[in-house]
Design a protein around this motif. Structure first.
Motif, PDB file in Angstrom:
ATOM      1  N   PHE A 253     -15.663 -16.713  20.850  1.00 21.75           N
ATOM      2  CA  PHE A 253     -15.709 -16.197  22.208  1.00 21.75           C
ATOM      3  C   PHE A 253     -14.304 -16.263  22.799  1.00 21.75           C
ATOM      4  CE2 PHE A 253     -20.016 -17.278  21.294  1.00 21.75           C
ATOM      5  CZ  PHE A 253     -20.804 -16.394  22.035  1.00 21.75           C
ATOM      6  N   THR A 254     -13.881 -15.194  23.425  1.00 25.08           N
ATOM      7  CA  THR A 254     -12.536 -15.142  23.985  1.00 25.08           C
ATOM      8  C   THR A 254     -12.607 -14.941  25.489  1.00 25.08           C
ATOM      9  OG1 THR A 254     -12.377 -12.749  23.609  1.00 25.08           O
ATOM     10  CG2 THR A 254     -11.561 -14.200  21.857  1.00 25.08           C
ATOM     11  N   ALA A 255     -11.533 -15.313  26.186  1.00 28.70           N
ATOM     12  CA  ALA A 255     -11.502 -15.194  27.647  1.00 28.70           C
ATOM     13  C   ALA A 255     -10.069 -15.319  28.139  1.00 28.70           C
ATOM     14  CB  ALA A 255     -12.382 -16.264  28.287  1.00 28.70           C
ATOM     15  N   ASP A 256      -9.872 -14.900  29.406  1.00 31.29           N
ATOM     16  CA  ASP A 256      -8.564 -15.032  30.039  1.00 31.29           C
ATOM     17  C   ASP A 256      -8.164 -16.487  30.223  1.00 31.29           C
ATOM     18  OD1 ASP A 256      -8.379 -12.326  30.299  1.00 31.29           O
ATOM     19  OD2 ASP A 256      -8.845 -12.256  32.436  1.00 31.29           O
ATOM     20  N   LEU A 257      -9.160 -17.307  30.602  1.00 33.36           N
ATOM     21  CA  LEU A 257      -8.918 -18.731  30.809  1.00 33.36           C
ATOM     22  C   LEU A 257      -9.980 -19.520  30.071  1.00 33.36           C
ATOM     23  CD1 LEU A 257      -7.316 -20.965  32.339  1.00 33.36           C
ATOM     24  CD2 LEU A 257      -9.081 -20.842  34.114  1.00 33.36           C
ATOM     25  N   VAL A 258      -9.530 -20.493  29.288  1.00 34.89           N
ATOM     26  CA  VAL A 258     -10.441 -21.385  28.578  1.00 34.89           C
ATOM     27  C   VAL A 258     -10.351 -22.767  29.229  1.00 34.89           C
ATOM     28  CG1 VAL A 258     -11.016 -22.495  26.388  1.00 34.89           C
ATOM     29  CG2 VAL A 258     -10.227 -20.115  26.415  1.00 34.89           C
ATOM     30  N   MET A 259     -11.476 -23.262  29.689  1.00 33.87           N
ATOM     31  CA  MET A 259     -11.542 -24.591  30.292  1.00 33.87           C
ATOM     32  C   MET A 259     -12.325 -25.510  29.367  1.00 33.87           C
ATOM     33  SD  MET A 259     -13.259 -25.695  33.926  1.00 33.87           S
ATOM     34  CE  MET A 259     -14.080 -27.289  34.111  1.00 33.87           C
ATOM     35  N   VAL A 260     -11.704 -26.589  28.934  1.00 36.78           N
ATOM     36  CA  VAL A 260     -12.381 -27.568  28.082  1.00 36.78           C
ATOM     37  C   VAL A 260     -12.846 -28.712  28.970  1.00 36.78           C
ATOM     38  CG1 VAL A 260     -12.221 -29.097  26.101  1.00 36.78           C
ATOM     39  CG2 VAL A 260     -11.000 -26.918  26.087  1.00 36.78           C
ATOM     40  N   ALA A 261     -14.154 -28.845  29.079  1.00 35.36           N
ATOM     41  CA  ALA A 261     -14.774 -29.893  29.892  1.00 35.36           C
ATOM     42  C   ALA A 261     -15.865 -30.549  29.057  1.00 35.36           C
ATOM     43  CB  ALA A 261     -15.349 -29.305  31.175  1.00 35.36           C
ATOM     44  N   ALA A 262     -15.476 -31.033  27.891  1.00 35.03           N
ATOM     45  CA  ALA A 262     -16.436 -31.525  26.902  1.00 35.03           C
ATOM     46  C   ALA A 262     -16.626 -33.032  26.964  1.00 35.03           C
ATOM     47  CB  ALA A 262     -15.988 -31.108  25.499  1.00 35.03           C
ATOM     48  N   GLY A 263     -16.257 -33.651  28.077  1.00 37.06           N
ATOM     49  CA  GLY A 263     -16.471 -35.075  28.228  1.00 37.06           C
ATOM     50  C   GLY A 263     -15.796 -35.874  27.132  1.00 37.06           C
ATOM     51  N   ALA A 264     -16.538 -36.817  26.545  1.00 38.94           N
ATOM     52  CA  ALA A 264     -15.979 -37.677  25.504  1.00 38.94           C
ATOM     53  C   ALA A 264     -15.650 -36.920  24.223  1.00 38.94           C
ATOM     54  CB  ALA A 264     -16.963 -38.810  25.195  1.00 38.94           C
ATOM     55  N   TRP A 265     -16.131 -35.677  24.107  1.00 39.65           N
ATOM     56  CA  TRP A 265     -15.837 -34.844  22.941  1.00 39.65           C
ATOM     57  C   TRP A 265     -14.538 -34.041  23.127  1.00 39.65           C
ATOM     58  CZ3 TRP A 265     -20.637 -36.275  24.381  1.00 39.65           C
ATOM     59  CH2 TRP A 265     -21.535 -36.684  23.390  1.00 39.65           C
ATOM     60  N   THR A 266     -13.915 -34.104  24.296  1.00 40.67           N
ATOM     61  CA  THR A 266     -12.728 -33.294  24.571  1.00 40.67           C
ATOM     62  C   THR A 266     -11.594 -33.588  23.601  1.00 40.67           C
ATOM     63  OG1 THR A 266     -13.311 -33.182  26.918  1.00 40.67           O
ATOM     64  CG2 THR A 266     -11.043 -32.644  26.342  1.00 40.67           C
ATOM     65  N   GLY A 267     -11.390 -34.855  23.269  1.00 45.71           N
ATOM     66  CA  GLY A 267     -10.296 -35.232  22.387  1.00 45.71           C
ATOM     67  C   GLY A 267     -10.420 -34.692  20.986  1.00 45.71           C
ATOM     68  N   SER A 268     -11.625 -34.271  20.593  1.00 42.62           N
ATOM     69  CA  SER A 268     -11.789 -33.681  19.263  1.00 42.62           C
ATOM     70  C   SER A 268     -11.394 -32.213  19.252  1.00 42.62           C
ATOM     71  CB  SER A 268     -13.230 -33.839  18.782  1.00 42.62           C
ATOM     72  OG  SER A 268     -14.123 -33.127  19.626  1.00 42.62           O
ATOM     73  N   LEU A 269     -11.190 -31.631  20.439  1.00 40.43           N
ATOM     74  CA  LEU A 269     -10.788 -30.226  20.534  1.00 40.43           C
ATOM     75  C   LEU A 269      -9.341 -30.056  20.977  1.00 40.43           C
ATOM     76  CD1 LEU A 269     -13.979 -28.782  22.270  1.00 40.43           C
ATOM     77  CD2 LEU A 269     -13.355 -28.599  19.850  1.00 40.43           C
ATOM     78  N   VAL A 270      -8.838 -30.995  21.779  1.00 40.11           N
ATOM     79  CA  VAL A 270      -7.479 -30.931  22.316  1.00 40.11           C
ATOM     80  C   VAL A 270      -6.822 -32.288  22.132  1.00 40.11           C
ATOM     81  CG1 VAL A 270      -6.074 -30.487  24.362  1.00 40.11           C
ATOM     82  CG2 VAL A 270      -8.246 -29.278  24.078  1.00 40.11           C
ATOM     83  N   ASP A 271      -5.610 -32.313  21.569  1.00 40.65           N
ATOM     84  CA  ASP A 271      -4.850 -33.556  21.481  1.00 40.65           C
ATOM     85  C   ASP A 271      -4.444 -33.941  22.901  1.00 40.65           C
ATOM     86  OD1 ASP A 271      -3.119 -35.649  21.087  1.00 40.65           O
ATOM     87  OD2 ASP A 271      -2.027 -34.713  19.433  1.00 40.65           O
ATOM     88  N   LEU A 272      -5.016 -35.018  23.401  1.00 36.45           N
ATOM     89  CA  LEU A 272      -4.780 -35.444  24.782  1.00 36.45           C
ATOM     90  C   LEU A 272      -3.611 -36.403  24.920  1.00 36.45           C
ATOM     91  CD1 LEU A 272      -8.504 -35.931  25.861  1.00 36.45           C
ATOM     92  CD2 LEU A 272      -6.999 -34.015  26.419  1.00 36.45           C
ATOM     93  N   GLU A 273      -2.847 -36.589  23.857  1.00 34.97           N
ATOM     94  CA  GLU A 273      -1.650 -37.439  23.891  1.00 34.97           C
ATOM     95  C   GLU A 273      -1.960 -38.868  24.350  1.00 34.97           C
ATOM     96  OE1 GLU A 273       2.290 -35.421  24.800  1.00 34.97           O
ATOM     97  OE2 GLU A 273       0.970 -34.445  26.248  1.00 34.97           O
ATOM     98  N   GLY A 274      -3.123 -39.358  24.012  1.00 37.99           N
ATOM     99  CA  GLY A 274      -3.454 -40.724  24.389  1.00 37.99           C
ATOM    100  C   GLY A 274      -3.848 -40.894  25.839  1.00 37.99           C
ATOM    101  N   GLN A 275      -3.998 -39.797  26.565  1.00 39.99           N
ATOM    102  CA  GLN A 275      -4.346 -39.930  27.986  1.00 39.99           C
ATOM    103  C   GLN A 275      -5.794 -40.327  28.206  1.00 39.99           C
ATOM    104  OE1 GLN A 275      -2.381 -36.736  30.685  1.00 39.99           O
ATOM    105  NE2 GLN A 275      -2.685 -35.772  28.699  1.00 39.99           N
TER     106      GLN A 275
END
Length: 495
Positions: A253-275
């Motif tokens: 699925f594609t879009a102009d803006l992608v918002m990742v709001a996956a809770g505790a699963w967010t870090g498995s999709l985006v490297d959060l740099e330890g935040q």
């Protein structure tokens, strides 16, 4: 197969005059679903298609979010009782909506919100924790005392008293509890906890599962949001821009803006740099008798900020006891690495990922956690026969924890068209009536000024030990889930 949402220029997320034609939200928990609701009602997004993707439940694909999401539970505390004034004021705003119960369709109606009061206590003997050193061994930034649970409790008392000072009725509902005897008296269970505290009868609790069902229904009724059941395994991107999300079944699925709001699963999709890191918190549920319901159903919520232990009044003869702690981490190297820190980075960090009963039906809570829950029962609700009663159910509830307990709600600094909303830190649910609008403001680059520094993406947070150190956590930092489960196995008799 590619499912394309209407496209617009990649610069649209940076230019409010050039509205987004499509937004894709990964996750339908508190942050994701409230944002979808807010977007659907904002004139700036009147012509924007909105799609929400969540893992859902394969047996009930029309139910959002997934039943193992942190936002799905019997209860969550609703409190303006914060040591931080900004969050206290934000919940004070949210409670105006929680208290609306005149119509069945009001958020707080039909038992979704109960203002039973909240007893906040701390232990005078518990010293403020010293922060753990970083992985690199650099203690210059973190080796200093943080707030203790008692510090947090006293600052919280000051904040809620200040917020209530404009209304004599609200102010009268806040009372200091200077010793264990006064705490025991207001608790009404025969138990006590802490050495000092206060009761705020302006706080209470919400039926979290019912409130999310209410929110899901409100979103559906807008007719503006498309829901997709599926597991996102990676984010799609080109050289500089995130353009969509790939599901485990191959759909994109594609879009102009992608918002990742996956809770505790967010870090498995985006490297959060330890935040932010996923931490598992122990919950236990017991069936109780009618007589026990009569006694415990009249109690206020009790929260000990030194131990992190709390009990919420039971309903329908089910009692919940839990611990707001440093939690357990579950470090894993993922088969599909999360999106790297920047387009020029290559990384496959070890990530703490949630482990729940949906992917491990035999999962139980560690013996260490169960012992703490039973200690809470013994201390706070010492009814005969209750302390050693087998739990009907136990659960690990997964937080997305940040160091300061501040949320992470911001555009990614290195990937275009990527927005992240995570870092609930185990205290976000109470903001259900207001947080979606605040996130939408951030999408429009108009973050509330009191949260601008708190919610921003923080560079250089990698390679540091990460524990939430706001003074509200109990337990020990750095517990590894597998290690704690193995300890439990070692003490059990062989069968």
């Amino acid at each position: 197969m590619t499912s394309s949402l209407p496209q617009h220029s990649s610069s649209s997320s940076n230019n409010n005059a050039n509205p987004l034609s499509s937004i894709l939200i990964v996750g339908s928990g508190l942050f994701g679903l409230t944002t979808a609701y807010s977007l659907s009602r904002r004139h700036e997004f009147a012509n924007t298609s909105i799609t929400v993707i969540d893992r859902s439940d394969h047996s009930s694909p029309s139910i959002f979010p997934s039943p193992d999401a942190a936002s799905i539970d019997t209860s969550r505390i609703v409190r303006a009782d914060y040591a931080d004034h900004a969050y206290a004021a934000l919940c004070d705003e949210a409670q105006l909506k929680w208290r609306q119960q005149e119509k069945p369709t009001d958020l707080g109606a039909q038992g979704r919100y109960s203002e039973t009061g909240l007893v906040v206590v701390g232990d005078a003997t518990c010293l403020a924790p010293v922060a753990a050193p970083s992985v690199e061994g650099d203690v210059s930034e973190s080796a200093h005392k943080k707030l203790s649970g008692m510090d947090y409790a006293r600052k919280s008392w000051e904040n809620v008293s200040s917020l209530a000072s404009h209304n004599p009725v609200l102010a009268e509902r806040i009372q200091e509890l200077p010793n264990t005897d006064t705490i025991r008296e207001v608790l009404g269970t025969g138990g006590s906890s802490g050495t000092w505290g206060y009761i705020n009868n302006n706080s209470g609790w919400t039926d979290a599962g019912a409130s999310m069902a209410w929110l899901f229904e409100q979103v559906k009724q807008t007719g503006r949001v498309n829901f997709v059941a599926g597991t996102v395994v990676s984010l799609e991107h080109n050289e500089t821009t995130v353009i969509g999300a790939r599901l485990g079944d191959g759909r994109v699925f594609t879009a102009d803006l992608v918002m990742v709001a996956a809770g505790a699963w967010t870090g498995s999709l985006v490297d959060l740099e330890g935040q932010a890191v996923a931490t598992g918190q122990v919950l236990g549920y017991l069936d109780i008798t009618e007589e026990e319901q009569e006694i415990l159903g009249k109690m206020p919520v009790i929260l000990n900020l030194s131990s992190g232990l709390f009990i919420i009044p039971p309903t329908n003869r089910v009692l919940k006891v839990a611990r707001h702690a440093y939690g357990y981490i579950n470090p894993q190297t993922l088969l599909i690495p999360p999106l790297p820190i920047s387009p020029i980075s290559i990384s496959n960090p070890v990530v703490s990922v949630p482990r729940t009963s949906l992917n491990d039906p035999d999962l139980c809570i560690p013996a260490e956690g169960e012992a703490e829950l039973r200690a809470a029962l013994k201390e706070m609700a010492p009814l005969p026969g209750l302390i050693d009663r087998p739990f009907t159910k136990t659960r690990l509830c997964w937080y997305s924890d940040t160091r300061t307990a501040d949320f992470l709600i911001d555009y990614h600094p290195h990937w275009e068209n990527l927005f992240v909303a995570t870092g609930d830190s185990g205290h976000a649910f109470k903001f259900l009536p207001v947080i979606g609008d605040k996130i939408t403001d951030c999408i429009l680059r108009d973050c509330p000024p009191e949260f601008k520094e708190k919610w921003t993406w923080k560079e250089g947070e990698g390679a540091k030990a990460l524990f939430t150190e706001d003074g509200s956590r109990g337990g020990k930092p750095g517990l590894i889930l597998d290690e704690e489960l193995n300890k439990a196995a070692q003490v059990l008799p062989a069968v």
